[in-house]
Design a protein around this motif. Structure first.
Motif, PDB file in Angstrom:
ATOM      1  N   UNK A   1       0.824  -1.150  -0.115  1.00 32.80           N
ATOM      2  CA  UNK A   1       0.105  -0.039   0.223  1.00 32.80           C
ATOM      3  C   UNK A   1       0.720   0.999   0.189  1.00 32.80           C
ATOM      4  N   UNK A   2       0.589   2.075  -1.009  1.00 35.60           N
ATOM      5  CA  UNK A   2       1.636   3.291  -1.025  1.00 35.60           C
ATOM      6  C   UNK A   2       0.675   4.522  -1.260  1.00 35.60           C
ATOM      7  N   UNK A   3       0.976   5.658  -0.416  1.00 36.20           N
ATOM      8  CA  UNK A   3       0.247   6.863  -0.726  1.00 36.20           C
ATOM      9  C   UNK A   3       1.202   7.949  -1.077  1.00 36.20           C
ATOM     10  N   UNK A   4       0.868   8.466  -2.255  1.00 42.67           N
ATOM     11  CA  UNK A   4       1.867   9.853  -2.736  1.00 42.67           C
ATOM     12  C   UNK A   4       1.191  11.108  -2.467  1.00 42.67           C
ATOM     13  N   UNK A   5       1.630  11.896  -1.711  1.00 42.79           N
ATOM     14  CA  UNK A   5       1.125  13.413  -1.509  1.00 42.79           C
ATOM     15  C   UNK A   5       1.754  14.167  -2.607  1.00 42.79           C
ATOM     16  N   UNK A   6       0.991  14.221  -3.962  1.00 42.27           N
ATOM     17  CA  UNK A   6       1.272  15.297  -4.923  1.00 42.27           C
ATOM     18  C   UNK A   6       1.625  16.759  -4.417  1.00 42.27           C
ATOM     19  N   UNK A   7       0.440  16.976  -3.812  1.00 43.32           N
ATOM     20  CA  UNK A   7       0.279  18.432  -3.281  1.00 43.32           C
ATOM     21  C   UNK A   7      -0.638  18.195  -2.219  1.00 43.32           C
ATOM     22  N   UNK A   8      -0.567  19.315  -1.099  1.00 43.78           N
ATOM     23  CA  UNK A   8      -1.527  19.144  -0.029  1.00 43.78           C
ATOM     24  C   UNK A   8      -2.692  18.715  -0.169  1.00 43.78           C
ATOM     25  N   UNK A   9      -3.492  18.786  -1.169  1.00 43.84           N
ATOM     26  CA  UNK A   9      -4.571  18.630  -1.667  1.00 43.84           C
ATOM     27  C   UNK A   9      -5.012  17.826  -2.889  1.00 43.84           C
ATOM     28  N   UNK A  10      -3.864  16.997  -3.256  1.00 39.48           N
ATOM     29  CA  UNK A  10      -3.886  15.963  -4.223  1.00 39.48           C
ATOM     30  C   UNK A  10      -3.137  14.637  -3.817  1.00 39.48           C
ATOM     31  N   UNK A  11      -3.880  13.614  -3.619  1.00 38.64           N
ATOM     32  CA  UNK A  11      -2.936  12.282  -3.370  1.00 38.64           C
ATOM     33  C   UNK A  11      -3.237  11.221  -4.135  1.00 38.64           C
ATOM     34  N   UNK A  12      -2.220  10.654  -4.442  1.00 39.10           N
ATOM     35  CA  UNK A  12      -2.441   9.265  -5.385  1.00 39.10           C
ATOM     36  C   UNK A  12      -2.107   8.075  -4.606  1.00 39.10           C
ATOM     37  N   UNK A  13      -2.946   6.972  -4.720  1.00 43.43           N
ATOM     38  CA  UNK A  13      -2.750   5.931  -3.857  1.00 43.43           C
ATOM     39  C   UNK A  13      -2.515   4.652  -4.749  1.00 43.43           C
ATOM     40  N   UNK A  14      -1.967   3.788  -4.476  1.00 44.45           N
ATOM     41  CA  UNK A  14      -1.996   2.567  -5.201  1.00 44.45           C
ATOM     42  C   UNK A  14      -1.764   1.415  -4.267  1.00 44.45           C
ATOM     43  N   UNK A  15      -2.298   0.086  -4.413  1.00 43.96           N
ATOM     44  CA  UNK A  15      -2.149  -1.205  -3.726  1.00 43.96           C
ATOM     45  C   UNK A  15      -1.948  -2.118  -4.654  1.00 43.96           C
ATOM     46  N   UNK A  16      -1.221  -3.063  -4.124  1.00 40.11           N
ATOM     47  CA  UNK A  16      -0.930  -4.412  -4.880  1.00 40.11           C
ATOM     48  C   UNK A  16      -1.119  -5.727  -3.874  1.00 40.11           C
ATOM     49  N   UNK A  17      -1.717  -6.655  -4.202  1.00 40.13           N
ATOM     50  CA  UNK A  17      -1.849  -7.854  -3.540  1.00 40.13           C
ATOM     51  C   UNK A  17      -1.625  -8.857  -4.113  1.00 40.13           C
TER      52      UNK A  17
END
Length: 719
Positions: free
Chosen positions: A588-604
């Motif tokens: 599970x990875x969360x990348x805060x692009x800007x304070x108002x925009x976040x990208x999330x990726x999960x792989x199982x």
């Protein structure tokens, strides 16, 4: 002289804005070496304080406060202060690391749940599946296995009340509204003595106490469901109210899918403090699901739901905190199928009364009691095969534990003794004793070794058949009776826990031995339920798990791996249990692009789970004396089938990637979040199960897949 008498100062430390307790707050007497740290509820006690001395209260992320001691119970409110997130997280984690002894215990807060991409909406229980040793059966299930155990071996609590089958249709998501949950604590094995009557794990949810200053709200809308959560002051106390419903029956017909499914959830909480030393709270939970499907000549009707009430009182008595808790849990489910004729009903309720007395200090003795009164009914009618089980069992348990710190060692030993009695067929009494021991050795300030061991019993079990375990929306619960004893497990842990500058690392080896557990056989004799309703088994689960967690920086996440074995023993031969998954990787990875925009990726990723499949088929011929010719006779179509041994075959490996975007903005003093997710980005065709069309020659294998690539869109508004 009276003025110079020393005091014992007790009280609570809380957030001035939300009223939430502040655990691990440092409190010391200025000019002396005397001090303490608050417990999980923000409670503290310091003896030998002079009235003229000053207390300094400090909690990272809040403004330091100096107060004068008082002989009465104090409530100290700390105001949040602007400070770097890194310092807050690091200091908080260090204090938790020093005090927490339970191996691999994980605490999730609302933010952790919001990270996970989902099909319908954020689900606290789905977040667990990113932890090592936690296995989900399918995309359609929030049910989970911990270290190879069955889902019914997990104790699930809401403000102390036991919940049974907390899932919606096909277990697509659980019944918990994440907006109403303050935190959830998860013990994946070797849990302390205050919890009992389960073999695998404890998952405890705490609701939000309610904002003490003003009304606040949260509105969420998605394609197939919506929820509303309100909190604020009320009648001298604080309240929370959350409701959720779905419109499957309105939206799905637009896609030419007609499933008349309806559900709703309601959570309400209220607490009131008549004095600083006393708190009274009440939590109520309701949910109902109904499915009605008609395909001539088949009519299927399923209805189930929970009715839960929890009432508690917390009282300070000297240097001790006393908690009393009364709860009522009622689960009702019914299934009716017109062709073939099948009816099942399993209404039951539990009244639980528990209490606990604990010291305000980190070290000391705590003790308590736990008693439950039940009423179980299980009625089954399948093509004229009928039986009925009705019982009113009683369970009583006493427990005590002591925690000591000596140099670099932190030790907690405890014991839980229980009695369970049931009267179906005949009155029987079952006695069990569950010792527990946990040990933590600090090699450095941020690196420790831990070990733990314990005995666990479970007298309330489910009718779980290994061939159906992956497809169940809920289980049918009954007490053990007659010759059957409470299930039993021995658990052992050995591992390391390391704090890192930006996160933590846990390596844990575990072994769980089942000297006695129960599963449902393929057939039952209604005239002899006392001998045929269960099969008695032995088995074990063992494995190694590791978790790397990053909490700081613009990139945050979890990487976990588990190597596991889960087997049962039958006549000196071992075979796999339903949740035996050799390897699993969760990312599970969360990348805060800007304070108002976040990208999330999960792989199982997980190697295939075992199942019972078709090995071979053959024609069955018999000699017909009337025609003096062989005749083809089969029970099903033109073929007889030979199945494999139970769970001797494996499904293909499971893997899936999800991505999501979280965009936050403000519109006229409203906080708005747009949530867009893509489930199964590369459209992996994961297998749910196989079945065969026997009307074709040769029979055709039909593969039922899990979720395809699906986009999901939701909007959340906070006010």
């Amino acid at each position: 002289m009276i003025f110079l008498l020393s005091l014992t100062v007790t009280g609570f430390v809380r957030d001035s804005l939300t009223g939430d307790p502040l655990p691990f707050t440092q409190i010391w007497v200025e000019g002396t070496g005397k001090g303490t740290i608050t417990n999980d509820e923000g409670f503290f006690s310091i003896s030998g304080v002079e009235p003229f001395q000053v207390l300094t209260v400090r909690y990272i992320g809040y403004r330091e406060k100096k107060v004068k001691p008082s002989g009465e119970v104090m409530v100290i409110l700390l105001a949040p202060a602007p400070i770097e997130l890194k310092e807050v997280v690091v200091k908080s984690r260090k204090e938790d690391f020093k005090r927490e002894i339970a191996p691999s215990k994980i605490t999730f807060r609302r933010r952790d749940v919001e990270r996970t991409p989902v099909l319908v909406e954020q689900d606290p229980m789905k977040s667990l599946q990113f932890l090592p040793g936690v296995t989900g059966r399918s995309d359609f299930s929030s049910q989970f296995s911990v270290r190879g155990g069955y889902p019914d071996q997990n104790l699930i609590l809401l403000d102390g009340a036991v919940l049974y089958n907390p899932y919606h249709f096909a277990s697509l998501f659980s019944i918990f509204d994440p907006s109403a949950i303050r935190k959830m604590e998860f013990f994946p094995g070797n849990f302390p003595v205050e919890f009992g009557e389960r073999l695998s794990s404890v998952l405890s949810f705490s609701t939000i106490g309610g904002n003490p200053h003003r009304i606040k709200g949260n509105l969420y809308l998605s394609l197939i469901s919506g929820r509303l959560c309100l909190e604020g002051p009320l009648a001298g106390g604080n309240f929370l109210f959350s409701t959720r419903t779905g419109w499957f029956d309105k939206v799905l017909p637009l896609f030419k899918i007609d499933i008349p499914y309806r559900f709703y959830d309601i959570i309400s909480h209220y607490h009131y403090e008549p004095s600083p030393e006393t708190r009274i709270y009440l939590t109520c939970f309701l949910n109902r699901d109904a499915v009605e499907i008609s395909f001539h000549p088949v009519d299927l009707s399923i209805e189930w739901g929970n009715r839960v009430g929890s009432f508690g009182i917390r009282k300070i008595l000297g240097n001790y905190l006393i908690k009393s808790h009364l709860s009522y849990s009622h689960f009702l489910n019914s299934l009716s199928l017109s062709f073939p004729v099948m009816e099942m009903n399993n209404p039951f309720w539990e009244v639980n009364f528990r209490g606990r007395i604990e010291s305000a200090n980190e070290e000391g003795i705590s003790a308590g009691w736990d008693a439950s009164f039940y009423d179980f009914t299980y009625e089954m009618n399948v093509i004229g095969l009928e039986y009925n089980i009705h019982d009113n069992p009683v369970r009583v348990a006493l427990f005590a534990k002591e925690r000591k710190r000596s140099g670099k060692f932190l030790v907690e030993g405890g014991i839980r003794g229980g009695m369970f009695t049931s009267k179906f067929i005949e009155r029987r009494y079952y006695w069990y004793l569950d010792p527990r021991l946990m040990l933590k050795f600090f090699l450095t300030e941020g690196f420790a070794l831990f070990t733990a061991g314990g005995v666990y019993h479970q007298p309330i079990v489910t009718l779980t058949n290994q061939m159906r375990v992956g497809l169940a929306t809920f289980y049918y619960w009954i007490p053990v009776f007659g010759k059957y004893k409470p299930e039993e497990a021995y658990q052992f842990d050995l591992g390391t826990h390391s704090l890192l500058p930006w996160g933590e690392f846990i390596l844990d080896g575990y072994f769980k031995y089942y000297p006695y557990f129960l599963i449902s056989p393929d057939s039952v004799d209604p005239q002899n339920l006392g001998e045929t309703i269960f099969e008695e088994k032995k088995g074990f689960s063992a494995g190694i798990s590791l978790m790397l967690r990053k909490d700081l920086g613009r990139v945050r996440g979890i990487l976990s791996y588990n190597l596991g074995y889960s087997l049962e023993k039958l006549d000196s031969v071992y075979r796999y249990l339903s949740f035996d998954r050799r390897h699993s990787v969760d990312f599970l990875c969360e990348y805060e692009i800007t304070p108002s925009l976040t990208f999330v990726l999960t792989w199982i990723y997980g190697t295939g789970l075992p199942y019972t499949g078709l090995r071979a088929r053959y024609h069955f011929w018999v000699w017909d004396p009337m025609s003096e010719e062989p005749s083809l006779r089969s029970r099903l179509g033109k073929w007889e089938f030979i199945l494999s041994s139970p769970n001797a075959m494996r499904l293909p490996s499971y893997h899936r990637m999800d991505v999501g975007i979280r965009w936050k903005t403000t519109v006229k003093n409203l906080s708005v979040k747009i949530i867009f997710d893509i489930i199964n980005v590369y459209n992996r065709k994961n297998v749910l199960y196989y079945f065969y069309d026997t009307q074709k020659d040769p029979p055709e294998e039909i593969v039922i897949h899990m979720l395809p690539l699906i986009p999901s869109l939701g909007v959340e508004v906070r006010f």
